[in-house]
Motif scaffolding. Structure first.
Motif, PDB file in Angstrom:
ATOM      1  N   THR A 334      34.382 -14.458 -46.410  1.00  0.00           N
ATOM      2  CA  THR A 334      34.275 -13.078 -45.932  1.00  0.00           C
ATOM      3  C   THR A 334      34.421 -12.095 -47.094  1.00  0.00           C
ATOM      4  O   THR A 334      33.711 -11.101 -47.172  1.00  0.00           O
ATOM      5  N   TYR A 338      31.782  -9.286 -48.044  1.00  0.00           N
ATOM      6  CA  TYR A 338      32.178  -7.879 -48.079  1.00  0.00           C
ATOM      7  C   TYR A 338      31.854  -7.256 -49.438  1.00  0.00           C
ATOM      8  O   TYR A 338      31.428  -6.113 -49.534  1.00  0.00           O
ATOM      9  N   THR A 353      27.623  -4.941 -39.150  1.00  0.00           N
ATOM     10  CA  THR A 353      28.228  -6.281 -39.202  1.00  0.00           C
ATOM     11  C   THR A 353      28.732  -6.654 -37.815  1.00  0.00           C
ATOM     12  O   THR A 353      29.146  -5.787 -37.043  1.00  0.00           O
ATOM     13  N   GLU A 355      31.576  -9.371 -36.396  1.00  0.00           N
ATOM     14  CA  GLU A 355      32.601 -10.267 -36.935  1.00  0.00           C
ATOM     15  C   GLU A 355      33.572 -10.691 -35.840  1.00  0.00           C
ATOM     16  O   GLU A 355      33.703 -10.037 -34.827  1.00  0.00           O
ATOM     17  N   VAL A 358      37.053  -8.215 -36.830  1.00  0.00           N
ATOM     18  CA  VAL A 358      36.761  -7.388 -38.009  1.00  0.00           C
ATOM     19  C   VAL A 358      37.990  -7.431 -38.915  1.00  0.00           C
ATOM     20  O   VAL A 358      39.078  -7.054 -38.494  1.00  0.00           O
ATOM     21  N   ASP A 361      38.257  -2.678 -42.637  1.00  0.00           N
ATOM     22  CA  ASP A 361      37.353  -1.582 -42.287  1.00  0.00           C
ATOM     23  C   ASP A 361      36.724  -1.084 -43.580  1.00  0.00           C
ATOM     24  O   ASP A 361      37.440  -0.772 -44.526  1.00  0.00           O
ATOM     25  N   GLN A 367      30.900  -1.663 -37.953  1.00  0.00           N
ATOM     26  CA  GLN A 367      31.444  -3.017 -37.769  1.00  0.00           C
ATOM     27  C   GLN A 367      31.746  -3.270 -36.297  1.00  0.00           C
ATOM     28  O   GLN A 367      32.404  -2.467 -35.648  1.00  0.00           O
ATOM     29  N   PRO A 369      33.236  -5.918 -33.361  1.00  0.00           N
ATOM     30  CA  PRO A 369      33.974  -7.159 -33.120  1.00  0.00           C
ATOM     31  C   PRO A 369      33.341  -7.994 -31.995  1.00  0.00           C
ATOM     32  O   PRO A 369      32.829  -7.439 -31.026  1.00  0.00           O
TER      33      PRO A 369
END
Length: 566
Positions: A334, A338, A353, A355, A358, A361, A367, A369
């Motif tokens: 990850t 990132y 993204t 994830e 997450v 941030d 992002q 979740p």
């Protein structure tokens, strides 16, 4: 651009018209880039001097700005705040008037700290404003590191009969669990454990109840270490306290729960992911520490060898295609993704993204979740993404055929997709996708590169010692004394700096498989992993083991570490 209103000090300066937005945005950018305190940058840039800053903060908080003089800090004043609390909250008592303690903070604009302090000290607290650099210096002077440890606090807690009595009552259901979790000694103990763990650079903290004992263990650089175990009866109040901090249901002790804690520890913003698991002797709680300041999300800091760095920088600039990072859990996949996203996170591209969950941030990236319970899966989020007009998509993990198909679809329609897979090496990712049921021609036409990685522990610089490896050690690495020549091998003897482990910090070792024409042909023929691997090595792929050898010869890691992970 970073949002000025997200920083309380800059927002106050803007409100008073002491600087224009352009100057403040420059300060924000410098702060994001270097992590230096905003106040210091304002001073260095000649925008607002320290006295004016303190005056503004004091007016905002309805208090006074003071100049701290060491002479006034008598032992009676210093003793009003325990050392562990002073270090954890970065606070300094400056005067006692009546029953009120006046306290200066390194970060006076953090409202959560002010509330918790009064609670933790059990006294009435009044915040005053002073030069943060001076406050920090005096905290280090008056509360040195080893002045009060977990051990001292454990002795007090073990002897605290009131707590033991309350635990029995809580287990019998006659008193409320939350009042037990909010007892001052319990709060203090949990805070100290978290503080200690972050100081020791722990990535995870485990609270484990057994039949006769309650263990607390940290994971540092991938290895677990045990702390002094607290008395068995503290298991319930300590786990309850963590659940209160993470906003979990404190009375539910039969089902697993997940939550998050955000804390300021020693002046740093630390997020923790909390997971509880019911066991036969109580709840086991694991905290994953996500330390924002320790997170260096820059591609240069990942330790890529030059050719991999160059290739990856070029690959992530492509308009479409798929980049896969593979490796076991906790090997930094990850972090790598990132860092790549940070590099291409510019104003002219939209990044999305998905994830689970997450982890960090990142400013400027949408992002999302995963939420399996309500049907929000990787595949579902991805489908929705395609209607959001993104340029670059990151998928936390390619778990199933459906996700893989949507990812390929996205890549074919002009998006760059980055994702992770759990495989042992880079060529294994290709066969893994074929096993999932993806058509080989789709893989060969969309895949740009596969990067496999592992984290190996680095030898502590302070106690690094050269040694002569035995022939049997070399044989394990498939090396002969002739291959080694005059290269030097090292190991860590163990010192205070590395807690006598011989290791401090971790670094990545990498294996990059660029998808070139010969490899595409093999993918289309459904060739097994071994064949693809052989061809890749012929074409110059450096394997994980070979990259590990590079780290051994550079004196960064040991033979044992490389053998363990490759």
């Amino acid at each position: 651009m970073a949002d000025i209103s997200s920083n309380p000090l800059l927002a106050l300066i803007r409100e008073r018209g002491l600087a224009d937005d352009m100057q403040l945005e420059e300060v924000m950018a410098e702060h994001a880039r270097t992590g230096r305190p905003v106040g210091q940058i304002l001073l260095d840039y000649g925008i607002v001097d320290t006295d004016t800053q303190l005056q503004i903060i004091a007016e905002h908080l309805g208090t006074e700005a003071v100049t701290i003089n060491e002479l006034d800090l008598t032992p009676e004043v210093i003793e009003t705040v325990p050392a562990a609390t002073a270090r954890m909250y970065q606070c300094l008592p400056v005067a006692v008037e009546g029953g009120v303690v006046k306290i200066a903070l390194v970060d006076p604009l953090n409202p959560a700290v002010i509330d918790e302090l009064g609670f933790s000290l059990g006294k009435e607290v009044r915040i005053v404003v002073a030069d943060p650099a001076q406050v920090e210096k005096l905290i280090r002077k008056f509360y040195p590191e080893d002045s009060e440890g977990v051990g001292d606090l454990l002795k007090q807690l073990g002897a605290d009969e009131d707590i033991a009595k309350e635990v029995v009552e809580a287990e019998g259901g006659s008193i409320d669990l939350s009042s037990l979790a909010n007892e001052a000694p319990i709060i203090k103990f949990v805070n100290l454990v978290l503080f200690q763990a972050v100081q020791d650079r722990a990535s995870d903290i485990h609270f484990e109840p057994f039949e006769d004992e309650f263990k607390i263990r940290y994971r540092v650089d991938g290895a677990l270490y045990e702390m002094t175990p607290p008395p068995k009866h503290l298991a319930l109040p300590v786990t309850s306290r963590i659940k209160v901090m993470a906003d979990l249901d404190i009375s539910e002790r039969r089902l697993p729960q997940d939550g998050r804690i955000s804390l300021t520890i020693g002046g740093r913003q630390v997020d923790m992911r909390v997971s509880t698991l019911p066991t036969q002797f109580g709840e086991s709680v694991v905290l994953r520490v996500l330390d924002r300041s320790a997170m260096q999300l820059e591609m240069e800091n990942l330790g890529f060898p030059k050719f991999i760095y160059d290739y990856m920088v070029e690959a992530i600039q492509q308009p479409n295609g798929i980049i896969i990072v593979t490796g076991p859990t906790g090997c930094g996949k990850t972090t790598t993704l990132y860092s790549c996203l940070r590099r291409i996170n510019t104003i002219d591209s939209k990044l999305l993204t998905v994830e689970d969950p997450v982890e960090y941030d990142i400013e400027g990236i949408m992002q999302v979740p995963v939420h399996e319970a309500v049907g929000m899966t990787f595949a579902k989020a991805l489908r929705a993404f395609l209607r959001q007009d993104p340029d670059i998509i990151m998928v936390g993990e390619m778990r199933d055929l459906e996700t893989a198909q949507v990812a390929i679809q996205a890549s074919l329609t002009g998006h760059l997709v980055m994702t992770t897979l759990h495989t042992n090496d880079a060529p294994g990712a290709v066969t893994r996708m074929i096993d999932m049921g993806v058509e080989p021609f789709l893989i060969s036409s969309t895949l740009l590169a596969v990067l496999a990685q592992r984290l190996v522990r680095m030898i502590c610089k302070r106690c690094r010692t050269p040694f002569e490896p035995t022939e049997s050690q070399l044989a394990l690495l498939n090396l002969s004394p002739h291959d080694v020549g005059d290269k030097v091998f090292y190991y860590g003897r163990g010192c205070k700096e590395c807690n006598d482990t011989g290791y401090r910090g971790r670094k990545g070792i990498f294996e990059l498989l660029p998808i070139s024409e010969p490899i595409r042909i093999l993918i289309n023929e459904r060739s097994p992993t071994a064949v693809i691997r052989q061809k890749a090595i012929e074409l110059g792929m450096v394997t994980l083991r070979e990259d590990g050898l590079r780290c051994i010869f550079d004196g960064d890691t040991t033979i044992e570490e490389v053998l363990k992970y490759t």
